[in-house]
Design a protein around this motif. Structure first.
Motif, PDB file in Angstrom:
ATOM      1  N   MET A 131       0.837  -1.206   0.000  1.00  0.00           N
ATOM      2  CA  MET A 131       0.000   0.000   0.000  1.00  0.00           C
ATOM      3  C   MET A 131       0.868   1.251   0.000  1.00  0.00           C
ATOM      4  SD  MET A 131      -3.183  -0.717  -0.157  1.00  0.00           S
ATOM      5  CE  MET A 131      -4.498   0.107   0.692  1.00  0.00           C
ATOM      6  N   VAL A 132       1.897   1.264   0.863  1.00  0.00           N
ATOM      7  CA  VAL A 132       2.759   2.442   0.923  1.00  0.00           C
ATOM      8  C   VAL A 132       3.464   2.625  -0.423  1.00  0.00           C
ATOM      9  CG1 VAL A 132       4.782   3.438   2.040  1.00  0.00           C
ATOM     10  CG2 VAL A 132       3.054   2.293   3.409  1.00  0.00           C
ATOM     11  N   GLY A 133       3.946   1.508  -0.988  1.00  0.00           N
ATOM     12  CA  GLY A 133       4.584   1.572  -2.304  1.00  0.00           C
ATOM     13  C   GLY A 133       3.624   2.130  -3.348  1.00  0.00           C
ATOM     14  N   ALA A 134       2.381   1.667  -3.309  1.00  0.00           N
ATOM     15  CA  ALA A 134       1.372   2.114  -4.273  1.00  0.00           C
ATOM     16  C   ALA A 134       1.154   3.620  -4.160  1.00  0.00           C
ATOM     17  CB  ALA A 134       0.062   1.377  -4.025  1.00  0.00           C
ATOM     18  N   GLY A 135       1.001   4.094  -2.936  1.00  0.00           N
ATOM     19  CA  GLY A 135       0.750   5.522  -2.724  1.00  0.00           C
ATOM     20  C   GLY A 135       1.889   6.367  -3.257  1.00  0.00           C
ATOM     21  N   LYS A 136       3.127   5.942  -2.956  1.00  0.00           N
ATOM     22  CA  LYS A 136       4.281   6.740  -3.374  1.00  0.00           C
ATOM     23  C   LYS A 136       4.448   6.713  -4.891  1.00  0.00           C
ATOM     24  CE  LYS A 136       6.565   6.961   0.902  1.00  0.00           C
ATOM     25  NZ  LYS A 136       7.459   6.348   1.876  1.00  0.00           N
ATOM     26  N   LEU A 137       4.225   5.522  -5.479  1.00  0.00           N
ATOM     27  CA  LEU A 137       4.408   5.367  -6.913  1.00  0.00           C
ATOM     28  C   LEU A 137       3.418   6.244  -7.690  1.00  0.00           C
ATOM     29  CD1 LEU A 137       6.182   3.573  -8.699  1.00  0.00           C
ATOM     30  CD2 LEU A 137       4.260   2.017  -8.871  1.00  0.00           C
ATOM     31  N   MET A 138       2.160   6.179  -7.281  1.00  0.00           N
ATOM     32  CA  MET A 138       1.135   6.945  -7.992  1.00  0.00           C
ATOM     33  C   MET A 138       1.382   8.448  -7.832  1.00  0.00           C
ATOM     34  SD  MET A 138      -0.644   4.926  -9.605  1.00  0.00           S
ATOM     35  CE  MET A 138       0.000   3.281  -9.707  1.00  0.00           C
ATOM     36  N   ALA A 139       1.857   8.832  -6.645  1.00  0.00           N
ATOM     37  CA  ALA A 139       2.149  10.244  -6.418  1.00  0.00           C
ATOM     38  C   ALA A 139       3.280  10.692  -7.341  1.00  0.00           C
ATOM     39  CB  ALA A 139       2.522  10.463  -4.957  1.00  0.00           C
ATOM     40  N   LEU A 140       4.321   9.868  -7.412  1.00  0.00           N
ATOM     41  CA  LEU A 140       5.487  10.218  -8.209  1.00  0.00           C
ATOM     42  C   LEU A 140       5.159  10.247  -9.696  1.00  0.00           C
ATOM     43  CD1 LEU A 140       8.532  10.723  -7.859  1.00  0.00           C
ATOM     44  CD2 LEU A 140       8.891   8.292  -8.255  1.00  0.00           C
ATOM     45  N   LEU A 141       4.380   9.275 -10.152  1.00  0.00           N
ATOM     46  CA  LEU A 141       4.172   9.112 -11.595  1.00  0.00           C
ATOM     47  C   LEU A 141       3.060   9.975 -12.146  1.00  0.00           C
ATOM     48  CD1 LEU A 141       4.487   5.268 -11.979  1.00  0.00           C
ATOM     49  CD2 LEU A 141       6.055   7.012 -12.795  1.00  0.00           C
ATOM     50  N   ILE A 193      -0.286  -3.673  -8.540  1.00  0.00           N
ATOM     51  CA  ILE A 193      -0.614  -3.377  -7.147  1.00  0.00           C
ATOM     52  C   ILE A 193      -1.994  -3.941  -6.803  1.00  0.00           C
ATOM     53  CG2 ILE A 193      -1.158  -1.491  -5.565  1.00  0.00           C
ATOM     54  CD1 ILE A 193       1.002   0.118  -7.261  1.00  0.00           C
ATOM     55  N   LEU A 194      -2.971  -3.687  -7.680  1.00  0.00           N
ATOM     56  CA  LEU A 194      -4.336  -4.160  -7.412  1.00  0.00           C
ATOM     57  C   LEU A 194      -4.371  -5.677  -7.240  1.00  0.00           C
ATOM     58  CD1 LEU A 194      -6.422  -2.015  -9.911  1.00  0.00           C
ATOM     59  CD2 LEU A 194      -6.313  -1.789  -7.423  1.00  0.00           C
ATOM     60  N   ALA A 195      -3.660  -6.376  -8.121  1.00  0.00           N
ATOM     61  CA  ALA A 195      -3.716  -7.844  -8.076  1.00  0.00           C
ATOM     62  C   ALA A 195      -3.097  -8.383  -6.800  1.00  0.00           C
ATOM     63  CB  ALA A 195      -2.992  -8.429  -9.299  1.00  0.00           C
ATOM     64  N   VAL A 196      -1.956  -7.827  -6.410  1.00  0.00           N
ATOM     65  CA  VAL A 196      -1.278  -8.355  -5.224  1.00  0.00           C
ATOM     66  C   VAL A 196      -2.075  -8.035  -3.960  1.00  0.00           C
ATOM     67  CG1 VAL A 196       0.839  -8.300  -3.861  1.00  0.00           C
ATOM     68  CG2 VAL A 196       0.982  -8.259  -6.342  1.00  0.00           C
ATOM     69  N   VAL A 197      -2.535  -6.787  -3.809  1.00  0.00           N
ATOM     70  CA  VAL A 197      -3.259  -6.450  -2.575  1.00  0.00           C
ATOM     71  C   VAL A 197      -4.582  -7.213  -2.473  1.00  0.00           C
ATOM     72  CG1 VAL A 197      -2.179  -4.198  -2.184  1.00  0.00           C
ATOM     73  CG2 VAL A 197      -4.277  -4.326  -3.540  1.00  0.00           C
ATOM     74  N   SER A 198      -5.236  -7.471  -3.608  1.00  0.00           N
ATOM     75  CA  SER A 198      -6.493  -8.222  -3.531  1.00  0.00           C
ATOM     76  C   SER A 198      -6.256  -9.634  -3.000  1.00  0.00           C
ATOM     77  CB  SER A 198      -7.152  -8.318  -4.910  1.00  0.00           C
ATOM     78  OG  SER A 198      -7.363  -7.038  -5.424  1.00  0.00           O
ATOM     79  N   GLY A 199      -5.188 -10.270  -3.500  1.00  0.00           N
ATOM     80  CA  GLY A 199      -4.858 -11.613  -3.032  1.00  0.00           C
ATOM     81  C   GLY A 199      -4.601 -11.626  -1.530  1.00  0.00           C
ATOM     82  N   LEU A 200      -3.920 -10.596  -1.044  1.00  0.00           N
ATOM     83  CA  LEU A 200      -3.595 -10.534   0.385  1.00  0.00           C
ATOM     84  C   LEU A 200      -4.844 -10.318   1.234  1.00  0.00           C
ATOM     85  CD1 LEU A 200      -0.357  -8.416   0.076  1.00  0.00           C
ATOM     86  CD2 LEU A 200      -0.500 -10.784   0.849  1.00  0.00           C
ATOM     87  N   VAL A 201      -5.714  -9.420   0.779  1.00  0.00           N
ATOM     88  CA  VAL A 201      -6.942  -9.161   1.543  1.00  0.00           C
ATOM     89  C   VAL A 201      -7.789 -10.430   1.602  1.00  0.00           C
ATOM     90  CG1 VAL A 201      -9.149  -7.926   1.482  1.00  0.00           C
ATOM     91  CG2 VAL A 201      -7.022  -6.690   1.136  1.00  0.00           C
ATOM     92  N   LEU A 202      -7.849 -11.141   0.479  1.00  0.00           N
ATOM     93  CA  LEU A 202      -8.630 -12.369   0.453  1.00  0.00           C
ATOM     94  C   LEU A 202      -8.072 -13.396   1.435  1.00  0.00           C
ATOM     95  CD1 LEU A 202     -10.992 -13.815  -0.918  1.00  0.00           C
ATOM     96  CD2 LEU A 202      -9.400 -14.656  -2.630  1.00  0.00           C
ATOM     97  N   ALA A 203      -6.731 -13.545   1.473  1.00  0.00           N
ATOM     98  CA  ALA A 203      -6.121 -14.533   2.369  1.00  0.00           C
ATOM     99  C   ALA A 203      -6.364 -14.171   3.830  1.00  0.00           C
ATOM    100  CB  ALA A 203      -4.616 -14.644   2.087  1.00  0.00           C
ATOM    101  N   ALA A 204      -6.204 -12.895   4.154  1.00  0.00           N
ATOM    102  CA  ALA A 204      -6.410 -12.476   5.547  1.00  0.00           C
ATOM    103  C   ALA A 204      -7.874 -12.634   5.940  1.00  0.00           C
ATOM    104  CB  ALA A 204      -5.963 -11.031   5.735  1.00  0.00           C
ATOM    105  N   SER A 205      -8.787 -12.278   5.025  1.00  0.00           N
ATOM    106  CA  SER A 205     -10.211 -12.386   5.343  1.00  0.00           C
ATOM    107  C   SER A 205     -10.628 -13.835   5.526  1.00  0.00           C
ATOM    108  CB  SER A 205     -11.067 -11.782   4.233  1.00  0.00           C
ATOM    109  OG  SER A 205     -10.587 -10.516   3.921  1.00  0.00           O
ATOM    110  N   ALA A 206     -10.059 -14.715   4.681  1.00  0.00           N
ATOM    111  CA  ALA A 206     -10.411 -16.129   4.797  1.00  0.00           C
ATOM    112  C   ALA A 206     -10.002 -16.655   6.166  1.00  0.00           C
ATOM    113  CB  ALA A 206      -9.730 -16.938   3.696  1.00  0.00           C
TER     114      ALA A 206
END
Lengths: 102, 613
Positions: free
Chosen positions: B163-173, B387-400
């Motif tokens: 998430m932090v990487g995503a925020g910084k990347l989008m800000a920079l780009l 970013i979307l693909a990786v974070v979705s997989g993580l949220v799904l694993a934690a929620s499960a």
């Protein structure tokens, strides 16, 4: 739908035991090989620098080709496993399953 | 220790001159945002379609077991390759040559363990989560509860870094604000998971892997074209490039080594410019090789395919995609070193993370300026999809882990109908996603680089030992699983907390002190400082005053554990804890049930029960 199985009987079945032995030998042996081969890379990069520097193809040195070989060894091993599993392990598994699952 | 401190100081000094440079990379907003919208549109269509099909718990967690081997292979690759591997490794190659390439190897070799040890047994003996496998022959409640905690810990570490990487990347780009980027990514991720469950997550990952491979392939072709598709010539281009030679000479001068010209260029193809501590590399290698197979979001993917054969096929396909990607990354990294130059790369971002993006823009602009903008926009959207693909997989694993293990099986004793299970899963995903957004915003100013190492350390020291022992060791039992998970997790976190990953103000102060002394020597020698040196002196004085006598979060002046990656110590400890725990509290039922799990994991007998159609 729920069929109950005598798990201990399956585990003692000679075919299952053969499957278990063959798989164990293959999986552990090749996993150990792949792991040793991989760790030669960071160890060699640190302690065999003279070897890694040897130029083999123009400016391409041994270290680069060795790192690249890791990819091909992994792919090769994956396909070798699939070949053996599709041929031997799956056949033995089917034989065990057909004996116990009605 | 000394060597490490030297390394840290060197890294600090290396970073200094770049403060003065202020090159920028800015994507064309109209084109980039249009491409983002196309990706959002396509993925939302997928979600709407998936939502209609998601009726049972098996649909939500495992896509009803209806994913094919090939689809799952692409999804594993999409789940696994984060923006860090997409942008970070090529950047590392562009600045440090060989070491970046060597670093990438472990990420592929890790899949041999997945293929040989966990993929098929998990498919045969598992249902939706890691907890299902670990609780199979143990007392389910305590094991599920502890396992869920470990899964949530791993996923949270990894998610925060993403998430932090995503925020910084989008800000920079693209120039979005940090908070806006995190909230935007967060809402999409929650939307995918809550409505579409595993089916939507899988397709987002497949789409991302496809985009990533096309992007890497496209730029590689252009790099290859520039080298006349002659691999030998490509490498002599690297060695003979005066900018690379100069860059290497300057780096080595910091270590007191003087080489220049072709020798410096050749040095770029030899190890040791970046990864200077072999023990740390071996330790990281262990965490990768064993940790990938213990990552809950990766393990979960094997519950989505119908058979062991499909699980096997999916790993092999994933290995081709992941390995192929890293081989192309070499071309991107070296290509950036030749065409953008290491100096050009560090001018934009001193960590080198923008190398591929600048390369894409530059090679495109050689054809026509608009093509450069389109390439850059395309790669930005690849990063976005990644970013979307990786974070979705993580949220799904934690929620499960929370919904299936804790709510359904611990709190409700396994008595919940399909509707309630799916509701629980959806509400949990919403809460987990919201937490991810909050943590992401809160962690903006934190150093999160160590969180990825931490996630792999916990997965390799906590999860993997207990998974392997549960599947293959007769005497494994409740106490073994709990000891292994708790000790492995706590030791990994503890070692990272006292490792060089943390910020040690005293080290910064010492580095600043050296700069001050060097500058004062110059002044004493009667030199007048140029503008850059004067600025550096000012900054060093400020840094020294702010950091002298300071301590890390745990009150340490210097790291106690010398390695950034704790695996070499924490993995054996995790295994030992699990084995000793199991031997200390023998459990008859768990040993009697070994035959069942062993037969199941080998043959898949009884699996129909687990799929639950």
């Amino acid at each position: 739908m729920a069929q109950t199985y005598d798990w201990a009987a399956i585990a003692k079945n000679p075919k299952f035991i053969e499957l278990h032995h063959r798989k164990q030998r293959f999986l552990f042996g090749w996993w150990a090989f792949s792991t040793v081969y991989y760790f030669l890379l960071p160890i060699g990069a640190a302690y065999a620098t003279d070897l890694f520097k040897i130029k083999l193809l123009g400016n391409v040195n041994f270290g680069y080709l060795f790192a690249l070989s890791q990819f091909f060894v992994s792919w090769g091993l994956a396909h070798y496993y699939a070949h053996v599993a599709n041929k031997d392990f799956d056949r033995l598994t089917r034989e065990v399953v057909s004996e116990f699952v009605k | 220790m000394k060597r490490l401190q030297l390394f840290l100081t060197t890294a600090f000094l290396l970073a200094l001159p770049n403060l003065a440079l202020a090159a920028e990379i800015k994507a064309n907003k109209t084109i980039t945002i249009s491409m983002f919208l196309v990706i959002i549109g396509i993925t939302l269509a997928v979600v709407v379609n998936a939502a209609r099909k998601t009726k049972t718990a098996a649909d939500f967690y495992a896509a009803g077991g209806g994913i094919t081997g090939t689809q799952n292979g692409w999804a594993i690759a999409g789940d696994y390759m984060s923006a860090a591997s997409f942008l970070g490794i090529s950047g590392m190659i562009s600045l440090y040559g060989y070491d970046g390439f060597m670093y990438s190897v472990g990420w592929l070799v890790a899949y041999i363990t997945v293929l040989l040890v966990v993929a098929e047994p998990c498919r045969n003996a598992g249902k939706y989560t890691l907890g299902d496998i670990l609780s199979f022959r143990t007392q389910p409640k305590p094991v599920r509860a502890v396992c869920a905690l470990s899964v949530v810990a791993v996923s949270t570490f990894y998610l925060t870094a993403q998430m932090v990487g995503a925020g910084k990347l989008m800000a920079l780009l693209v120039g979005f604000s940090y908070t806006f980027s995190i909230v935007g990514v967060g809402i999409l991720m929650v939307g995918y998971v809550v409505f579409g469950g595993m089916t939507a997550t899988t397709w987002v990952q497949i789409i991302k892997a496809g985009l990533l491979m096309s992007g890497a392939f496209l730029i590689s072709i252009l790099v290859g074209y520039k080298a006349g598709f002659n691999p030998i010539g490509f490498f002599s281009d690297i060695v003979n490039n005066p900018n690379i030679q100069d860059h290497v000479s300057k780096m080595l001068l910091k270590d007191g080594i003087q080489i220049s010209g072709e020798a410096a260029g050749q040095r770029f193809l030899e190890p040791g410019l970046f990864l200077k501590n072999p023990l740390d590399q071996i330790s990281l290698g262990m965490a990768l090789v064993l940790g990938t197979a213990g990552m809950p979001h990766i393990l979960m993917r094997f519950f989505t395919v119908p058979t062991a054969q499909a699980a096997r096929k999916s790993v092999i396909i994933a290995m081709w995609i992941i390995g192929g990607f890293y081989v192309l990354t070499t071309l991107l990294g070296f290509g950036a070193a030749i065409h953008v130059t290491p100096q050009g790369v560090t001018a934009v971002d001193k960590g080198g993370n923008m190398a591929t993006l600048i390369l894409a823009q530059q090679l495109g602009a050689d054809i026509a300026p608009i093509v450069g903008d389109i390439f850059l926009a395309f790669l930005c959207s690849v990063a976005f999809a990644t970013i979307l693909a990786v974070v979705s997989g993580l949220v799904l694993a934690a929620s499960a882990a929370i919904a299936h293990d804790i709510y359904v099986n611990v709190i409700k004793d396994g008595h919940a109908d399909q509707h309630e299970q799916v509701m629980a899963a959806r509400i949990t995903s919403l809460v987990v996603g919201a937490m991810g957004i909050v943590i992401g915003i809160a962690a903006e100013k934190q150093n999160v680089a160590h969180l990825v190492a931490l996630a792999f350390a916990v997965a390799s020291s906590g999860n993997l030992p207990v998974v392997v022992l549960s599947l293959f060791w007769r005497r494994m039992n409740t106490a073994g699983v709990i000891c292994g998970l708790v000790v492995g997790t706590v030791v990994s976190i503890g070692l990272v907390m006292v490792s060089p990953n943390m910020t040690y103000p005293q080290n910064i102060a010492n580095g600043a002190k050296k700069t001050i002394e060097a500058m004062e020597k110059k002044i004493a020698a009667g030199e007048t400082l140029n503008e850059k040196d004067a600025k550096a002196l000012d900054q060093a004085k400020k840094d020294f005053a702010a950091n002298d006598g300071g301590t890390s979060i745990l009150g340490l002046k210097a790291p106690i554990f010398p390695l950034k990656n704790p695996g070499i110590l924490s993995i054996p400890i995790g295994f030992m804890a699990a084995i000793l725990g199991a031997l200390a509290f023998r459990e008859k039922r768990a040993e009697e049930m070994f035959d069942e799990i062993y037969v199941r994991q080998n043959t898949g007998i009884g699996m129909a029960k687990a799929i639950d159609h």
